[in-house]
Design an enzyme around this catalytic site. Structure first.
Site, mmCIF file in Angstrom:
data_model
loop_
_atom_site.group_PDB
_atom_site.id
_atom_site.type_symbol
_atom_site.label_atom_id
_atom_site.label_comp_id
_atom_site.label_asym_id
_atom_site.label_seq_id
_atom_site.Cartn_x
_atom_site.Cartn_y
_atom_site.Cartn_z
ATOM 1 C CG ASP A 47 -2.043 -0.924 1.186
ATOM 2 O OD1 ASP A 47 -2.090 -1.729 0.245
ATOM 3 O OD2 ASP A 47 -2.900 -0.865 2.092
ATOM 4 C CG HIS A 56 2.616 0.053 4.253
ATOM 5 N ND1 HIS A 56 2.403 -0.858 5.265
ATOM 6 C CD2 HIS A 56 1.458 0.713 4.083
ATOM 7 C CE1 HIS A 56 1.145 -0.736 5.694
ATOM 8 N NE2 HIS A 56 0.546 0.209 4.985
HETATM 9 NI NI NI Z 1 -2.379 2.911 3.511
#
Ligand code: NI
Length: 240
Positions: free
Chosen positions: A65, A207
């Site tokens: 993400d 991430h």
């Molecule tokens: Ni996020």
């Protein structure tokens, strides 16, 4: 040809087949007994029985993400390519400008590209029209870059509502394993957290904005691949 002749021909063919099969079998068998180098026929049989003993294939999905990230996404893509792994990326609309090449590379290397909104806002705290705009604008921007309309999205913070389900035409994707990589920022701690929690069919949340996340992802992949896992994109998993 008369029926009797046909029958005779058939029995002759069967006998010939049987003799051929018996001959092949005895060749293979005697080679095994003598320990001679195996012919392809025998090797194939051995390979087939090894396949039968293999456990059920296990799948897992890596998701990243908050990208694309100027510093770390390319590095991550290199390592994924090297390992033959396809991942899923949920991108922020605000980070797309200037990173178009990186996003096109993601798509051309077979990764799934989904939407994470424009500006990482909690969609449940906005009014429906605003939330829809937040999501659809990012979707359109990705479409302009890749030529492919994203079909999946990850709601920021995993916050979702029935109202959003009705308005948004993309499939929301949540996760089973939270690496909490943004908080840990320590390779071995991220790796052990993920390996401890991951089971067959899981979606892992990471991430691509920290070097520790990228390095940890490689270790996670190497470990899980060695244990028979295959990495698939989220559209290849059955999401409930
Ligand atoms: Ni996020």
């Amino acid at each position: 040809m008369k029926f009797r002749d046909q029958k005779r021909l058939l029995s002759w063919i069967l006998a010939a087949d049987f003799a051929l099969a018996a001959g092949l079998f005895s060749v293979g068998y005697s080679e095994l007994l003598c320990g001679r180098k195996q012919k392809p026929g025998t090797a194939e049989i051995a390979e087939a029985s090894a396949l039968e003993e293999m456990p059920e294939p296990k799948v897992v999905s890596l998701t990243f993400d908050d990208g694309p990230n100027k510093e770390y996404t390319a590095l991550l893509l290199d390592g994924l390519k090297e390992r033959g792994v396809k991942a899923s990326f949920f991108l922020l609309g605000k980070s797309l400008e200037g990173e178009e090449e990186l996003v096109r590379r993601m798509a051309s290397e077979g990764h799934l590209i989904g939407v994470h909104g424009m500006d990482h806002k909690d969609l449940t705290k906005m009014d429906a029209t605003e939330a829809l705009k937040e999501v659809e604008t990012a979707r359109e921007l990705i479409f302009e870059i890749t030529g492919k309309m994203p079909q999946y999205m990850r709601p920021p913070y995993g916050k979702w509502s029935g109202e959003l389900s009705e308005g948004v035409s993309m499939e929301p994707v949540f996760w089973d394993v939270d690496s909490i990589d943004w908080k840990l920022q320590n390779i071995s701690r991220i790796v052990s957290k993920v390996l401890k929690d991951t089971e067959d069919g899981d979606i892992i949340l990471m991430h691509d904005e920290f070097s520790t996340s990228v390095e940890a992802a490689f270790e996670i992949i190497d470990n899980l691949q060695a244990r028979g896992y295959t990495f698939v994109t989220v559209d290849e998993l059955s999401i409930d």
